[in-house]
Scaffold this active site. Structure first.
Site, PDB file in Angstrom:
ATOM      1  N   GLY A  39       0.706  -6.692   7.937  1.00 55.50           N
ATOM      2  CA  GLY A  39      -1.084  -6.495   7.871  1.00 55.50           C
ATOM      3  C   GLY A  39      -1.478  -5.255   8.158  1.00 55.50           C
TER       4      GLY A  39
ATOM      5  N   ASN B 291      -7.005  -3.875   2.672  1.00 52.78           N
ATOM      6  CA  ASN B 291      -6.183  -4.283   1.519  1.00 52.78           C
ATOM      7  C   ASN B 291      -6.208  -5.743   1.919  1.00 52.78           C
ATOM      8  OD1 ASN B 291      -3.795  -5.636   0.268  1.00 52.78           O
ATOM      9  ND2 ASN B 291      -3.152  -3.236  -0.047  1.00 52.78           N
TER      10      ASN B 291
ATOM     11  N   ALA C  85      -4.936  -8.845   0.494  1.00 51.71           N
ATOM     12  CA  ALA C  85      -3.628  -9.517   0.354  1.00 51.71           C
ATOM     13  C   ALA C  85      -2.853  -9.093   1.619  1.00 51.71           C
ATOM     14  CB  ALA C  85      -3.006  -8.999  -0.981  1.00 51.71           C
TER      15      ALA C  85
ATOM     16  N   ASN D 228       1.384   5.933  -4.581  1.00 52.74           N
ATOM     17  CA  ASN D 228       1.202   6.602  -3.413  1.00 52.74           C
ATOM     18  C   ASN D 228       2.028   8.017  -3.074  1.00 52.74           C
ATOM     19  OD1 ASN D 228       0.195   3.663  -2.407  1.00 52.74           O
ATOM     20  ND2 ASN D 228      -1.431   4.977  -2.987  1.00 52.74           N
TER      21      ASN D 228
ATOM     22  N   HIS E  41       1.098   4.315   9.427  1.00 49.86           N
ATOM     23  CA  HIS E  41       2.592   3.903   8.952  1.00 49.86           C
ATOM     24  C   HIS E  41       2.898   4.533   7.632  1.00 49.86           C
ATOM     25  CE1 HIS E  41      -0.148   1.212   6.562  1.00 49.86           C
ATOM     26  NE2 HIS E  41       0.858   0.853   5.689  1.00 49.86           N
ATOM     27  N   ARG E  42       1.798   5.220   6.943  1.00 48.82           N
ATOM     28  CA  ARG E  42       2.149   5.585   5.813  1.00 48.82           C
ATOM     29  C   ARG E  42       1.956   7.331   5.802  1.00 48.82           C
ATOM     30  NH1 ARG E  42       1.442   3.311   0.116  1.00 48.82           N
ATOM     31  NH2 ARG E  42       3.493   4.332   0.096  1.00 48.82           N
TER      32      ARG E  42
ATOM     33  N   GLU F 287      -4.087  10.222  -1.233  1.00 50.90           N
ATOM     34  CA  GLU F 287      -3.301   8.901  -1.406  1.00 50.90           C
ATOM     35  C   GLU F 287      -2.507   8.869  -2.887  1.00 50.90           C
ATOM     36  OE1 GLU F 287      -3.669   5.808   0.471  1.00 50.90           O
ATOM     37  OE2 GLU F 287      -4.429   7.204   1.999  1.00 50.90           O
TER      38      GLU F 287
ATOM     39  N   ARG G 250     -10.369   6.071   1.209  1.00 55.61           N
ATOM     40  CA  ARG G 250      -9.191   6.706   1.963  1.00 55.61           C
ATOM     41  C   ARG G 250      -9.014   7.976   1.094  1.00 55.61           C
ATOM     42  NH1 ARG G 250      -4.423   2.359   1.459  1.00 55.61           N
ATOM     43  NH2 ARG G 250      -5.400   0.541   2.611  1.00 55.61           N
TER      44      ARG G 250
ATOM     45  N   HIS H  53      -7.744   1.755  -3.518  1.00 53.44           N
ATOM     46  CA  HIS H  53      -7.358   2.777  -4.407  1.00 53.44           C
ATOM     47  C   HIS H  53      -7.963   2.288  -5.962  1.00 53.44           C
ATOM     48  CE1 HIS H  53      -3.483   3.259  -2.049  1.00 53.44           C
ATOM     49  NE2 HIS H  53      -4.321   4.156  -1.672  1.00 53.44           N
TER      50      HIS H  53
ATOM     51  N   CYS I 104       1.056  -0.177  -8.507  1.00 58.72           N
ATOM     52  CA  CYS I 104       1.720   0.462  -7.107  1.00 58.72           C
ATOM     53  C   CYS I 104       3.263   0.721  -7.145  1.00 58.72           C
ATOM     54  CB  CYS I 104       1.193  -0.435  -6.168  1.00 58.72           C
ATOM     55  SG  CYS I 104      -0.464  -0.860  -5.809  1.00 58.72           S
TER      56      CYS I 104
END
Length: 443
Positions: free
Chosen positions: A21, A26, A28, A111, A138-139, A175, A212, A248, A365
């Site tokens: 999460g 986002n 989902a 991305n 985390h990205r 992104e 973003r 995005h 994606c």
């Protein structure tokens, strides 16, 4: 003008695929946080989608996952000792970091970078800029390893140019290709770059979720790649769409050749965007198909990922739309598919990607689109092109090395780290990419 094809380079799902999460905005990702994942099923679903397109004659290749957990980032944050000690410290002192450094989000290679075709650039070469992804920790830690993978697959030299990431600050938040589209007469013809951003100085901002991509980042990438200003269009995302979960642009619009398929609420100023595209495309006719909110609501578009589908040119000249199976479960979307035939889409395929979809990533994606002339295609690392033999070997690799269930508590298990490193070392040999992982070069 060279003949060219558009190849799909899909990200292989990594062994630490879990539902953390982590992606704010986002929906989902947030809805499934904390659930038990199935990395094996996730990887096999992604491979099956690739095979589906390869069997239809599309150029399909794979990009390897990044090493996770990222122990280098943990050591930069003050955790020390051997690998097992580092994992134990993080699990005890800052468990929220363990999920972030173990994220398998690099599977969503839309991305990974922005890519410009050689037909569009001043020097006639194909350009890559890795995304800094600095909106999310985390990205944001991905880009050094992403750059290494891209250089291994697309070797620098006479065909490919690799740029460094943009400055890692909010003003240049980038992104990647998820906010970039290309419109053209055909793939080998000069194209128009559609760069979509969420924020710029003085523009309206979403109220709930972060925007973003910045306009400044998009403009900087266009300059890096040597794109002609008159063939670039910069368009703002609709703030209401971002607040509805459109993190995005590829969640709300998709382009292929001269067709732009987009939702009514994709852009802040749709008439201005379409007028700018028509000017930039010159004699090439823009086919713009707007999906009205009255037919497919913004919520339905986000829930189904209708626009996060792959819009592809078939070898016979028709167009195909590859959708996630989740679209079948949405009545608004299924009712509207007949209208898409009128837009020039001849065929619909559906792919089961539930493991990825639950984490917030659909078909688009999972792939990086790269337009390649024949000489450029020949320069790509040969071991990444998917055929029947590679597909079989990769499925065997997944079955051998991946767990069929993973919870967040499992991320502290040193055995998972060993399993992951063993898997990735085997993969780099399988794809012929050399020592692309940091641990491979460790003493």
């Amino acid at each position: 003008m060279k003949a060219a094809i558009e190849a799909n380079f899909d990200g292989l799902v990594g062994p630490t695929h879990h539902y953390g999460g982590l992606a704010y905005g986002n929906l989902a990702s947030a809805a499934h946080a904390g659930q038990v994942s199935n990395p094996r099923a996730a990887a096999l679903q992604g491979l099956a989608k690739m095979k589906l397109l390869a069997d239809r004659g599309f150029a399909q290749a794979v990009l390897p996952p990044l090493e996770r957990p990222d122990l280098r980032s943990l050591r930069r944050l003050g955790f020390g000792g051997g690998d097992a000690q580092v994992l134990a410290q993080v699990a005890r002192q800052a468990p929220h970091l363990l999920s972030r450094v173990s994220s398998a989000a690099s599977m969503w290679v839309a991305n990974a970078a922005t890519v410009s075709a050689s037909a569009d650039t001043a020097d006639g070469k194909l350009h890559f800029t890795p995304a800094n992804l600095n909106t999310s920790f985390h990205r944001a830690i991905e880009h050094p390893d992403t750059a290494r993978v891209l250089r291994a697959v697309f070797p620098p030299g006479p065909h490919f140019v690799h740029h460094t990431v943009l400055p890692e600050c909010p003003a240049f938040a980038d992104e990647g290709a998820a906010n970039h589209g290309r419109l053209c007469a055909h793939h080998g013809a000069p194209g128009v770059g559609l760069f979509v951003f969420g924020r710029e100085a003085g523009a309206a901002l979403p109220a709930r979720y972060p925007a973003r991509q910045t306009r400044e980042a998009s403009e900087a990438v266009a300059r890096q790649h040597g794109l002609m200003p008159e063939r670039c269009v910069f368009a703002q995302q609709h703030p209401a769409a971002i607040d509805a979960g459109v993190f995005h642009n590829d969640v709300i619009a998709v382009a292929n050749e001269n067709l732009l398929l987009f939702h009514e609420q994709a852009f802040a100023d749709t008439p201005q965007v379409l007028a700018a595209l028509r000017r930039a495309m010159g004699e090439t006719r823009l086919r713009a198909h707007q999906v009205p909110a009255a037919a497919v609501s913004l919520n339905a578009a986000v829930a189904s990922y209708l626009f996060n589908s792959q819009l592809l040119s078939r070898p016979d000249g028709g167009m195909l739309l590859l959708l996630p199976e989740d679209c079948r479960e949405n009545a608004e979307v299924m009712r509207y598919l007949d209208e898409l035939h009128a837009a020039g889409i001849d065929e619909f395929l559906f792919a089961e990607l539930r493991q990825s979809m639950r984490n917030g990533g659909g078909p688009a994606c999972l792939r990086l689109r790269v337009v390649l002339a024949a000489d450029e295609r020949a320069a790509v690392a040969p071991g990444v092109w998917l055929d029947d033999a590679l597909y079989a070997r990769l499925c065997d690799w997944v079955q051998t090395h991946y767990r069929d269930r993973l919870s967040e508590s499992d991320l502290a298990d040193p055995a998972l780290l060993d399993e992951t490193r063993t898997a990735l070392a085997a993969l780099s040999r399988l794809l012929g990419l050399g020592e692309i992982y940091a641990f491979q070069g460790a003493a």
